[in-house]
Design a protein around this motif. Structure first.
Motif, PDB file in Angstrom:
ATOM      1  N   ARG A  38       0.832  -1.194   0.000  1.00  0.00           N
ATOM      2  CA  ARG A  38       0.000   0.000   0.000  1.00  0.00           C
ATOM      3  C   ARG A  38       0.872   1.252   0.000  1.00  0.00           C
ATOM      4  O   ARG A  38       2.023   1.218   0.428  1.00  0.00           O
ATOM      5  N   GLN A  39       0.285   2.328  -0.484  1.00  0.00           N
ATOM      6  CA  GLN A  39       0.985   3.602  -0.509  1.00  0.00           C
ATOM      7  C   GLN A  39       0.019   4.712  -0.157  1.00  0.00           C
ATOM      8  O   GLN A  39      -0.979   4.918  -0.858  1.00  0.00           O
ATOM      9  N   ALA A  40       0.320   5.392   0.923  1.00  0.00           N
ATOM     10  CA  ALA A  40      -0.477   6.528   1.360  1.00  0.00           C
ATOM     11  C   ALA A  40       0.115   7.804   0.765  1.00  0.00           C
ATOM     12  O   ALA A  40       1.299   7.842   0.414  1.00  0.00           O
ATOM     13  N   LYS A  43       3.798   9.199   1.259  1.00  0.00           N
ATOM     14  CA  LYS A  43       4.591   8.159   1.921  1.00  0.00           C
ATOM     15  C   LYS A  43       5.100   7.148   0.901  1.00  0.00           C
ATOM     16  O   LYS A  43       4.575   7.037  -0.201  1.00  0.00           O
ATOM     17  N   GLU A  89      -5.410   5.175   9.632  1.00  0.00           N
ATOM     18  CA  GLU A  89      -4.040   5.032   9.110  1.00  0.00           C
ATOM     19  C   GLU A  89      -3.899   3.923   8.071  1.00  0.00           C
ATOM     20  O   GLU A  89      -2.841   3.769   7.471  1.00  0.00           O
ATOM     21  N   ASP A  90      -4.951   3.154   7.847  1.00  0.00           N
ATOM     22  CA  ASP A  90      -4.950   2.156   6.771  1.00  0.00           C
ATOM     23  C   ASP A  90      -5.307   2.781   5.425  1.00  0.00           C
ATOM     24  O   ASP A  90      -5.246   2.105   4.390  1.00  0.00           O
ATOM     25  N   THR A  91      -5.681   4.049   5.424  1.00  0.00           N
ATOM     26  CA  THR A  91      -6.028   4.738   4.179  1.00  0.00           C
ATOM     27  C   THR A  91      -4.828   4.777   3.240  1.00  0.00           C
ATOM     28  O   THR A  91      -3.743   5.226   3.613  1.00  0.00           O
ATOM     29  N   ALA A  92      -5.035   4.269   2.025  1.00  0.00           N
ATOM     30  CA  ALA A  92      -3.942   4.175   1.053  1.00  0.00           C
ATOM     31  C   ALA A  92      -4.488   3.587  -0.243  1.00  0.00           C
ATOM     32  O   ALA A  92      -5.618   3.093  -0.290  1.00  0.00           O
ATOM     33  N   GLN A 122      -8.236   2.153  -4.238  1.00  0.00           N
ATOM     34  CA  GLN A 122      -8.190   3.106  -3.129  1.00  0.00           C
ATOM     35  C   GLN A 122      -9.015   2.604  -1.953  1.00  0.00           C
ATOM     36  O   GLN A 122     -10.166   2.190  -2.120  1.00  0.00           O
ATOM     37  N   THR A 124     -10.220   4.110   1.744  1.00  0.00           N
ATOM     38  CA  THR A 124     -10.279   5.286   2.602  1.00  0.00           C
ATOM     39  C   THR A 124     -11.060   4.939   3.867  1.00  0.00           C
ATOM     40  O   THR A 124     -12.198   4.463   3.774  1.00  0.00           O
TER      41      THR A 124
END
Length: 127
Positions: A38-40, A43, A89-92, A122, A124
């Motif tokens: 994953r990529q936020a 980051k 914080e799992d949003t990515a 995605q 969110t």
């Protein structure tokens, strides 16, 4: 050549669940070790989970261990990422990846080990 297509992303409240799917084209899906990354925003890409060819060996990052699982169905050319107890914080954007392996229980945390990547989906998580 393997093409990977992810689906199942969306908007969910904290504490909720989502199941991502990654369908692989072509034959011999069982010859591929699979990973989720994953990529936020802002980051670097990070490892989330990996599963061996047989599904018998799995690995998870510390941040998702105990909340996510990574089952696969070789008959359906599909690997899943079951995400429970989601946090903001799992949003990515979540990506699946594949690499052919001679070893039945091989799996990797390193993105550079994977040859094929999906386009991402995605996720969110709202607080």
């Amino acid at each position: 050549q393997v093409q990977l297509v992810e689906s199942g992303g969306g908007l969910v409240q904290a504490g909720g669940s989502l199941r991502l799917s990654c369908v692989a084209s072509g034959r011999a899906f069982g010859n591929y070790s699979m990973g989720w990354f994953r990529q936020a925003p802002g980051k670097e890409r990070e490892f989330v989970a990996a599963v061996s060819r047989s599904g018998g060996s799995t690995d998870y990052s510390d941040s998702v261990k105990g909340r996510f699982t990574v089952p696969r169905d070789n008959a359906k050319n599909t690997v899943y990422l079951q995400m429970n107890g989601l946090k903001p914080e799992d949003t990515a954007v979540y990506y699946c990846a594949a690499v052919a392996s001679l070893y039945l229980e091989y799996r990797s945390r390193r993105g550079n080990d994977y040859r094929y990547w999906g386009q991402g989906t995605q996720v969110t998580v709202s607080s």
